[in-house]
Design a protein around this motif. Structure first.
Motif, PDB file in Angstrom:
ATOM      1  N   THR A  45      19.158  39.454  -9.886  1.00  0.00           N
ATOM      2  CA  THR A  45      18.837  38.516 -10.965  1.00  0.00           C
ATOM      3  C   THR A  45      18.372  37.162 -10.430  1.00  0.00           C
ATOM      4  O   THR A  45      17.985  36.291 -11.220  1.00  0.00           O
ATOM      5  CB  THR A  45      20.045  38.314 -11.901  1.00  0.00           C
ATOM      6  N   GLY A  46      18.407  36.994  -9.113  1.00  0.00           N
ATOM      7  CA  GLY A  46      17.782  35.825  -8.491  1.00  0.00           C
ATOM      8  C   GLY A  46      18.241  34.476  -9.010  1.00  0.00           C
ATOM      9  O   GLY A  46      17.470  33.512  -8.979  1.00  0.00           O
ATOM     10  N   GLY A  47      19.450  34.373  -9.504  1.00  0.00           N
ATOM     11  CA  GLY A  47      19.936  33.071  -9.972  1.00  0.00           C
ATOM     12  C   GLY A  47      19.830  32.878 -11.478  1.00  0.00           C
ATOM     13  O   GLY A  47      20.170  31.810 -11.997  1.00  0.00           O
ATOM     14  N   GLN A  48      19.380  33.910 -12.179  1.00  0.00           N
ATOM     15  CA  GLN A  48      19.195  33.737 -13.634  1.00  0.00           C
ATOM     16  C   GLN A  48      20.507  33.598 -14.398  1.00  0.00           C
ATOM     17  O   GLN A  48      20.534  32.995 -15.472  1.00  0.00           O
ATOM     18  CB  GLN A  48      18.378  34.894 -14.213  1.00  0.00           C
ATOM     19  N   VAL A  49      21.589  34.166 -13.870  1.00  0.00           N
ATOM     20  CA  VAL A  49      22.871  33.965 -14.551  1.00  0.00           C
ATOM     21  C   VAL A  49      23.293  32.502 -14.374  1.00  0.00           C
ATOM     22  O   VAL A  49      23.742  31.852 -15.322  1.00  0.00           O
ATOM     23  CB  VAL A  49      23.962  34.918 -14.019  1.00  0.00           C
ATOM     24  N   ALA A  50      23.092  31.979 -13.155  1.00  0.00           N
ATOM     25  CA  ALA A  50      23.419  30.565 -12.909  1.00  0.00           C
ATOM     26  C   ALA A  50      22.573  29.668 -13.805  1.00  0.00           C
ATOM     27  O   ALA A  50      23.056  28.680 -14.360  1.00  0.00           O
ATOM     28  CB  ALA A  50      23.188  30.225 -11.436  1.00  0.00           C
ATOM     29  N   GLN A  51      21.313  30.033 -13.971  1.00  0.00           N
ATOM     30  CA  GLN A  51      20.440  29.234 -14.830  1.00  0.00           C
ATOM     31  C   GLN A  51      20.949  29.240 -16.276  1.00  0.00           C
ATOM     32  O   GLN A  51      20.996  28.200 -16.931  1.00  0.00           O
ATOM     33  CB  GLN A  51      19.022  29.793 -14.778  1.00  0.00           C
ATOM     34  N   ALA A  52      21.346  30.423 -16.747  1.00  0.00           N
ATOM     35  CA  ALA A  52      21.842  30.522 -18.128  1.00  0.00           C
ATOM     36  C   ALA A  52      23.100  29.672 -18.302  1.00  0.00           C
ATOM     37  O   ALA A  52      23.225  28.914 -19.274  1.00  0.00           O
ATOM     38  CB  ALA A  52      22.126  31.983 -18.481  1.00  0.00           C
ATOM     39  N   ILE A  53      24.012  29.777 -17.351  1.00  0.00           N
ATOM     40  CA  ILE A  53      25.273  29.026 -17.462  1.00  0.00           C
ATOM     41  C   ILE A  53      25.001  27.518 -17.422  1.00  0.00           C
ATOM     42  O   ILE A  53      25.538  26.751 -18.222  1.00  0.00           O
ATOM     43  CB  ILE A  53      26.245  29.419 -16.316  1.00  0.00           C
ATOM     44  N   THR A  54      24.133  27.090 -16.495  1.00  0.00           N
ATOM     45  CA  THR A  54      23.911  25.648 -16.361  1.00  0.00           C
ATOM     46  C   THR A  54      23.037  25.088 -17.478  1.00  0.00           C
ATOM     47  O   THR A  54      22.910  23.873 -17.610  1.00  0.00           O
ATOM     48  CB  THR A  54      23.286  25.294 -14.995  1.00  0.00           C
ATOM     49  N   ALA A  55      22.456  25.948 -18.300  1.00  0.00           N
ATOM     50  CA  ALA A  55      21.715  25.451 -19.465  1.00  0.00           C
ATOM     51  C   ALA A  55      22.668  24.962 -20.559  1.00  0.00           C
ATOM     52  O   ALA A  55      22.253  24.266 -21.479  1.00  0.00           O
ATOM     53  CB  ALA A  55      20.813  26.553 -20.021  1.00  0.00           C
ATOM     54  N   VAL A  56      23.938  25.326 -20.446  1.00  0.00           N
ATOM     55  CA  VAL A  56      24.911  24.949 -21.481  1.00  0.00           C
ATOM     56  C   VAL A  56      25.497  23.574 -21.144  1.00  0.00           C
ATOM     57  O   VAL A  56      26.007  23.385 -20.042  1.00  0.00           O
ATOM     58  CB  VAL A  56      26.057  25.988 -21.557  1.00  0.00           C
ATOM     59  N   PRO A  57      25.427  22.613 -22.061  1.00  0.00           N
ATOM     60  CA  PRO A  57      26.040  21.311 -21.789  1.00  0.00           C
ATOM     61  C   PRO A  57      27.535  21.477 -21.509  1.00  0.00           C
ATOM     62  O   PRO A  57      28.203  22.266 -22.184  1.00  0.00           O
ATOM     63  CB  PRO A  57      25.836  20.530 -23.099  1.00  0.00           C
ATOM     64  N   GLY A  58      28.022  20.797 -20.503  1.00  0.00           N
ATOM     65  CA  GLY A  58      29.444  20.927 -20.170  1.00  0.00           C
ATOM     66  C   GLY A  58      29.712  21.979 -19.105  1.00  0.00           C
ATOM     67  O   GLY A  58      30.863  22.187 -18.712  1.00  0.00           O
ATOM     68  N   ALA A  59      28.660  22.640 -18.606  1.00  0.00           N
ATOM     69  CA  ALA A  59      28.843  23.679 -17.581  1.00  0.00           C
ATOM     70  C   ALA A  59      29.488  23.112 -16.320  1.00  0.00           C
ATOM     71  O   ALA A  59      30.183  23.819 -15.590  1.00  0.00           O
ATOM     72  CB  ALA A  59      27.509  24.332 -17.237  1.00  0.00           C
ATOM     73  N   SER A  60      29.274  21.813 -16.069  1.00  0.00           N
ATOM     74  CA  SER A  60      29.812  21.223 -14.832  1.00  0.00           C
ATOM     75  C   SER A  60      31.334  21.303 -14.772  1.00  0.00           C
ATOM     76  O   SER A  60      31.900  21.292 -13.687  1.00  0.00           O
ATOM     77  CB  SER A  60      29.360  19.771 -14.698  1.00  0.00           C
ATOM     78  N   GLN A  61      31.979  21.377 -15.911  1.00  0.00           N
ATOM     79  CA  GLN A  61      33.444  21.483 -15.902  1.00  0.00           C
ATOM     80  C   GLN A  61      33.923  22.847 -15.432  1.00  0.00           C
ATOM     81  O   GLN A  61      35.084  22.997 -15.055  1.00  0.00           O
ATOM     82  CB  GLN A  61      34.007  21.248 -17.309  1.00  0.00           C
TER      83      GLN A  61
END
Ligand code: ATP
Ligand code: MG
Length: 432
Positions: A288-304
């Protein structure tokens, strides 16, 4: 009860007829109309050439109460909607109060010269029209009566400007007040993941029958199936009340397949679940080449909640970054349950996150075999209670991008079910 106002949704632009731009404005306007209780009876696309808009007016002005268009209001010579409408009505173009000086200043500031007449035309409209402000761009929208029974609303082409006029500009609210349904209505969408549209339809067949309240629709976007419900007040019950009853009927019929409503996405549900439990997530992705990370980090508050993401595409990366053993890859292949499990365990150990999810699969089009066909994906989840892996496959031939997107949805769903203590989706329907 007065019948709902009929609407023609019109998209204007040569680029649409040539297939260079996908018409998302029509979809947006149609959905907004649905929410207001306006009846969209047709969508049409026409080019920018002189005379085309007048032909549309002639054909439709006696069929609908509203024509809502997008496009053709910009500063270039091919943007003729203002002038053609004025010509059709045999009126002049007039300046919108206070619109011209800001356009002159803007042009001066950016291009360091006087603005040409085409540019300033963005602050003009046919005489007798009502202007609508556009906080998203430079071209003003306008509305004008084509006849005593038909009103034309002209919006700019860029999608964010359509929304700016409709939402911040107040056009939508005004349309609702003047033309919207007099009866109270409520609209909502409900999202499922994990089984095909046909399966969802079987579960809720009676609700989808025509003529029922709420009026239901069903659409699939890859592995996510969305149900829409438009409820009307009836027999002393509010539309909101009927919509909520539908929500609970769907919840019991669909159980854990149902993951959210309206603006919820799988990733927003996963991030919320992690936030609520105060836990963290790391990812180890291959196909998936990072697409799951991209989806998660698209959500505000993912940094927590999100700590690390690895894209370990090569075997060597899985070995050096995630401590998968070279022998294991040699024996079982990179796309296998034990490798997925080691990737997840390695990511969890190295990141210190509460959960680590791994994905390894064959996105194709090359690289498949009888044992391991294109589309096969193994994923594993390492958590406080150990590691478990699942095998996933696409239901239909999906292509490389479709296989990757399907794997992203499957991975997020695996996480969602684990985090929310829902039963796992351990059997996938057979491929066709
Ligand atoms: P502009 O000031 O950009 O010229 P305009 O009102 O003249 O605005 P158009 O020239 O018709 O609008 O379209 C501008 C851009 O907006 C297009 O190039 C396209 O990318 C996008 N666009 C136009 N119509 C649509 C549509 N129906 N759906 C999606 N995008 C669209
Ligand atoms: Mg244009």
């Amino acid at each position: 009860v007065a019948s709902p106002s009929r609407v023609l949704v019109l998209s204007i632009g040569e680029e649409l007829l040539q297939g260079r731009v996908v018409d998302t404005n029509a979809a947006y306007v149609a959905e907004q109309c649905l929410r207001l209780g306006l009846e969209v009876v047709a969508m049409e696309t026409c080019g920018d050439a002189p005379g085309q808009l007048s032909q549309v007016f002639h054909r439709w002005q006696n069929q609908v109460e509203l024509i809502i268009s997008s496009g053709g209001l910009g500063p270039t010579e091919d943007d003729r909607v203002r002038a053609e409408t004025a010509h059709f009505l045999a009126v002049d173009l007039v300046e919108i109060a206070d619109a011209i000086p800001p356009l002159e200043r803007l042009f001066q500031r950016i291009l360091l010269q006087d603005a040409p007449v085409h540019f300033l035309n963005q602050g003009r409209m046919p005489s007798g029209a009502r202007p609508w402000p556009n906080v998203g761009g430079t071209a003003w929208a306008f509305e004008v009566a084509l006849s005593p029974t038909c009103i034309f609303m002209s919006l700019p082409g860029p999608p964010h400007e359509v929304r700016a006029v409709w939402e911040e500009g107040g056009l939508g609210a005004s349309l609702g007040e003047r033309f919207g349904a007099t009866e109270e209505m409520a609209f909502g969408t409900f999202h499922t993941v994990g089984v095909p549209e046909a399966k969802i339809e079987l579960e809720i067949r009676q609700m989808l029958e025509p003529g029922r309240n709420p009026k239901m629709g069903i659409t699939a976007h890859g592995k996510v199936v969305t149900l829409s419900a438009l409820a009307k007040a009836e027999a002393g019950r509010s539309a909101e009340n009927i919509l909520e009853e539908t929500a609970s009927t769907l919840a019991s019929a669909l159980g854990p397949l149902l993951f959210g409503r309206n603006l919820d996405t799988l990733e927003s549900v996963v991030v919320a679940a992690l936030q609520n439990s105060g836990q963290t997530l790391a990812l180890a992705e291959s196909c998936t080449g990072g697409q799951v990370a991209q989806a998660i980090t698209a959500v505000p508050g993912a940094s927590q909640v999100f700590t690390h993401g690895w894209v370990t595409y090569a075997d060597a990366a899985k070995i050096s970054q995630l401590d998968v053993s070279a022998d294991l890859i040699q024996e079982r292949g990179a796309v296998s349950a034990p490798v997925a499990e080691k990737m997840a365990a390695g990511a969890r150990a190295r990141s210190g996150a509460d959960w680590a999810l791994s994905i390894t699969g064959i996105a194709g089009p090359e690289g498949g075999s009888t044992d391991k066909p294109v589309g096969l994906v193994w994923m594993a989840l390492a958590g406080p209670d150990g590691v478990k892996s699942v095998r996933r496959q696409q239901w239909i031939r999906a292509g490389r991008a479709g296989i990757q997107q399907g794997a992203v949805r499957d991975a997020l769903d695996l996480l969602r079910r684990e985090l929310l203590n829902l039963p796992s989706l351990d059997s996938t329907p057979p491929t066709s």
